[in-house]
Enzyme design. Sequence first.
Site, PDB file in Angstrom:
ATOM      1  N   ARG A 163       1.314  -1.114  -0.385  1.00 59.78           N
ATOM      2  CA  ARG A 163       0.063   0.247  -0.200  1.00 59.78           C
ATOM      3  C   ARG A 163       0.945   1.445   0.159  1.00 59.78           C
ATOM      4  O   ARG A 163       0.706   2.618  -0.004  1.00 59.78           O
ATOM      5  CB  ARG A 163      -0.694  -0.179   1.238  1.00 59.78           C
ATOM      6  CG  ARG A 163      -2.333  -1.452   1.478  1.00 59.78           C
ATOM      7  CD  ARG A 163      -2.826  -1.383   0.123  1.00 59.78           C
ATOM      8  NE  ARG A 163      -4.349  -2.066   0.159  1.00 59.78           N
ATOM      9  CZ  ARG A 163      -3.934  -2.996  -0.132  1.00 59.78           C
ATOM     10  NH1 ARG A 163      -3.186  -3.558  -1.042  1.00 59.78           N
ATOM     11  NH2 ARG A 163      -5.714  -4.066   0.059  1.00 59.78           N
ATOM     12  N   SER A 235     -10.635  -1.173   2.542  1.00 59.84           N
ATOM     13  CA  SER A 235     -10.451  -1.811   3.730  1.00 59.84           C
ATOM     14  C   SER A 235     -10.033   0.148   4.457  1.00 59.84           C
ATOM     15  O   SER A 235      -9.067   0.803   4.396  1.00 59.84           O
ATOM     16  CB  SER A 235      -8.924  -2.234   3.574  1.00 59.84           C
ATOM     17  OG  SER A 235      -9.341  -3.634   2.995  1.00 59.84           O
ATOM     18  N   GLU A 333      -5.680   3.832   6.253  1.00 59.99           N
ATOM     19  CA  GLU A 333      -5.499   3.516   3.831  1.00 59.99           C
ATOM     20  C   GLU A 333      -5.698   4.611   3.942  1.00 59.99           C
ATOM     21  O   GLU A 333      -5.292   5.125   2.898  1.00 59.99           O
ATOM     22  CB  GLU A 333      -5.467   2.421   4.149  1.00 59.99           C
ATOM     23  CG  GLU A 333      -5.429   1.852   2.034  1.00 59.99           C
ATOM     24  CD  GLU A 333      -5.880   0.412   1.460  1.00 59.99           C
ATOM     25  OE1 GLU A 333      -6.857   0.887   1.487  1.00 59.99           O
ATOM     26  OE2 GLU A 333      -5.326  -0.600   1.992  1.00 59.99           O
TER      27      GLU A 333
HETATM   28  N1  EPU Z   1     -10.146 -11.080   9.389  1.00 58.37           N
HETATM   29  C1  EPU Z   1     -10.935 -11.575  10.711  1.00 58.37           C
HETATM   30  N2  EPU Z   1     -12.898 -10.350  11.191  1.00 58.37           N
HETATM   31  C2  EPU Z   1     -12.314  -9.436   9.955  1.00 58.37           C
HETATM   32  C3  EPU Z   1     -11.509  -9.266   8.655  1.00 58.37           C
HETATM   33  C4  EPU Z   1     -10.555 -10.933   9.466  1.00 58.37           C
HETATM   34  O1  EPU Z   1     -10.677 -12.980  11.546  1.00 58.37           O
HETATM   35  O2  EPU Z   1     -13.379  -9.389  10.061  1.00 58.37           O
HETATM   36  C5  EPU Z   1      -8.995 -12.324   9.669  1.00 58.37           C
HETATM   37  C6  EPU Z   1      -9.424 -13.445   8.563  1.00 58.37           C
HETATM   38  O3  EPU Z   1      -9.736 -14.589   8.864  1.00 58.37           O
HETATM   39  C7  EPU Z   1      -8.016 -13.796   7.797  1.00 58.37           C
HETATM   40  C8  EPU Z   1      -7.607 -12.217   8.303  1.00 58.37           C
HETATM   41  O4  EPU Z   1      -8.061 -12.021   8.975  1.00 58.37           O
HETATM   42  O5  EPU Z   1      -7.437 -14.214   8.564  1.00 58.37           O
HETATM   43  C9  EPU Z   1      -7.101 -11.759   7.402  1.00 58.37           C
HETATM   44  O6  EPU Z   1      -8.406 -10.784   6.585  1.00 58.37           O
HETATM   45  P1  EPU Z   1      -8.909 -11.114   4.907  1.00 58.37           P
HETATM   46  O7  EPU Z   1      -7.947 -12.599   3.906  1.00 58.37           O
HETATM   47  O8  EPU Z   1     -10.510 -11.295   4.379  1.00 58.37           O
HETATM   48  O9  EPU Z   1      -7.843  -9.450   3.909  1.00 58.37           O
HETATM   49  P2  EPU Z   1      -7.281  -8.249   4.692  1.00 58.37           P
HETATM   50  O10 EPU Z   1      -6.015  -8.773   5.438  1.00 58.37           O
HETATM   51  O11 EPU Z   1      -8.717  -8.406   5.906  1.00 58.37           O
HETATM   52  C10 EPU Z   1      -5.939  -7.453   2.784  1.00 58.37           C
HETATM   53  C11 EPU Z   1      -6.633  -6.299   1.443  1.00 58.37           C
HETATM   54  C12 EPU Z   1      -8.072  -6.161   1.659  1.00 58.37           C
HETATM   55  C13 EPU Z   1      -7.382  -7.532   0.365  1.00 58.37           C
HETATM   56  C14 EPU Z   1      -7.775  -8.963   1.041  1.00 58.37           C
HETATM   57  C15 EPU Z   1      -7.526  -9.843   0.437  1.00 58.37           C
HETATM   58  C16 EPU Z   1      -5.257  -4.243   3.549  1.00 58.37           C
HETATM   59  C17 EPU Z   1      -5.423  -3.417   3.834  1.00 58.37           C
HETATM   60  N3  EPU Z   1      -6.103  -5.345   3.290  1.00 58.37           N
HETATM   61  O12 EPU Z   1      -7.491  -7.856   3.709  1.00 58.37           O
HETATM   62  O13 EPU Z   1      -7.936  -4.996   0.082  1.00 58.37           O
HETATM   63  O14 EPU Z   1      -9.091  -7.142  -0.962  1.00 58.37           O
HETATM   64  O15 EPU Z   1      -6.618  -8.469   1.681  1.00 58.37           O
HETATM   65  O16 EPU Z   1      -6.503  -9.948  -0.388  1.00 58.37           O
HETATM   66  O17 EPU Z   1      -4.358  -5.244   3.155  1.00 58.37           O
HETATM   67  C18 EPU Z   1      -8.132  -2.523   0.210  1.00 58.37           C
HETATM   68  O18 EPU Z   1      -7.294  -2.609   0.524  1.00 58.37           O
HETATM   69  O19 EPU Z   1      -9.732  -1.991   0.391  1.00 58.37           O
HETATM   70  C19 EPU Z   1      -9.123  -4.260  -0.011  1.00 58.37           C
HETATM   71  C20 EPU Z   1     -10.560  -4.314   0.757  1.00 58.37           C
END
Ligand code: EPU
Length: 337
Positions: A163, A235, A333
């Site tokens: 990012r 996010s 972000e």
């Molecule tokens: N998790 C939870 N509870 C939640 C959300 C997430 O426990 O409410 C846990 C999930 O179970 C998982 C971990 O946190 O173990 C990561 O969650 P997830 O895979 O959904 O991805 P993220 O880290 O929350 C990032 C990006 C997203 C992108 C997803 C998929 C960032 C800030 N966000 O989210 O990007 O779609 O990975 O690759 O890096 C965006 O930038 O707007 C965005 C949506």
Amino acid sequence: MKRIYNDINLENRNSFGVVQYATTLVEFDTCEELKAIFEEMHPAKWYVLGAGNNTLFTKDYDGVLITPTCSKRTILEDDGENVCVRVEAAHDWDEFVAWSVESGLWGVENLSAIPSSVGAAPVQNIGAYGAEVKDAISVVEYFDTNKLEVVRLKCEECGFGYRESIFKHELRGVAIILAVEFNLHRTPSPNLGYGDVIKEVEARGGATLKNIREAICAIRGSKLPDPKELGNAGSFFKNPIVPKIVAERLLNEYPSMPCYAIANNDEVMKLAAGWLIDQSGLKGYREGHVGVHDRQALVLVNHGGATGGEVLHFAEFVCSVVRTKFGVEITPEVNIL
Ligand code: EPU
């Protein structure tokens, strides 16, 4: 054609849907028009407002908002395997991904359904499902507002990280992105390692471009709110990168905590802000018009009628709860103005 709006309501120009006004907003189609804006208006304060998917206005904007409207897509080279495509800044990101998938071109399919314009994509190096846009970018072309000339930066000169890019740092307040050039290719290179992607792709019959796009659209659709229905900016927070010793201390206490290694740096680890917020008991929590989304805790939503100031205040509250529970600082972000 250049268009100038005064005292304009930004409600339909930011995905949070907050009502704030800008003193002036200028739309431009060509680089010559953009140059004329700087020569004639000499704006002391300006900001590029693309599709408004990653900006939170917390007050009226008293400078000049600059919005590109150029959106042509041109194939520059095609040797049968590699295809170089130039896409102008205002082109919708997902329409570009849909076109590449329909054209049998690999490279951006994992980035399906991200709300963005093409010009905004390199600024925060949009990423999802194990892919980042930097991996498909060859050149970013921008207008340098100090020198009043067009500059072309190669991918390796853009300072891309998680990012992150040079456009958020050295070139902040200097560069206005005009177009991005992408390298796509015809040989399949499925990247299915992230989360449920492989399962969803196999359920659709295997790793074709179309199936990968459909799988990713379905996964995103099941977790992320559509900004047309519920104001949000994806996010809201970045996943925090912490010293390894901090991650190890937390893993001792919370063995199921998601925690990711960072390439080429074994002194730090990335945590999941969504998990930290969720485990702080805030998933689905709401105060007034603002809340944490009930299916993805990383996303803050405007339930209707929220001001930018309310969203900011709520975000600060979320940060403080996470800080108190885990001793970890999470940072936005989203660009906050
Ligand atoms: N998790 C939870 N509870 C939640 C959300 C997430 O426990 O409410 C846990 C999930 O179970 C998982 C971990 O946190 O173990 C990561 O969650 P997830 O895979 O959904 O991805 P993220 O880290 O929350 C990032 C990006 C997203 C992108 C997803 C998929 C960032 C800030 N966000 O989210 O990007 O779609 O990975 O690759 O890096 C965006 O930038 O707007 C965005 C949506």
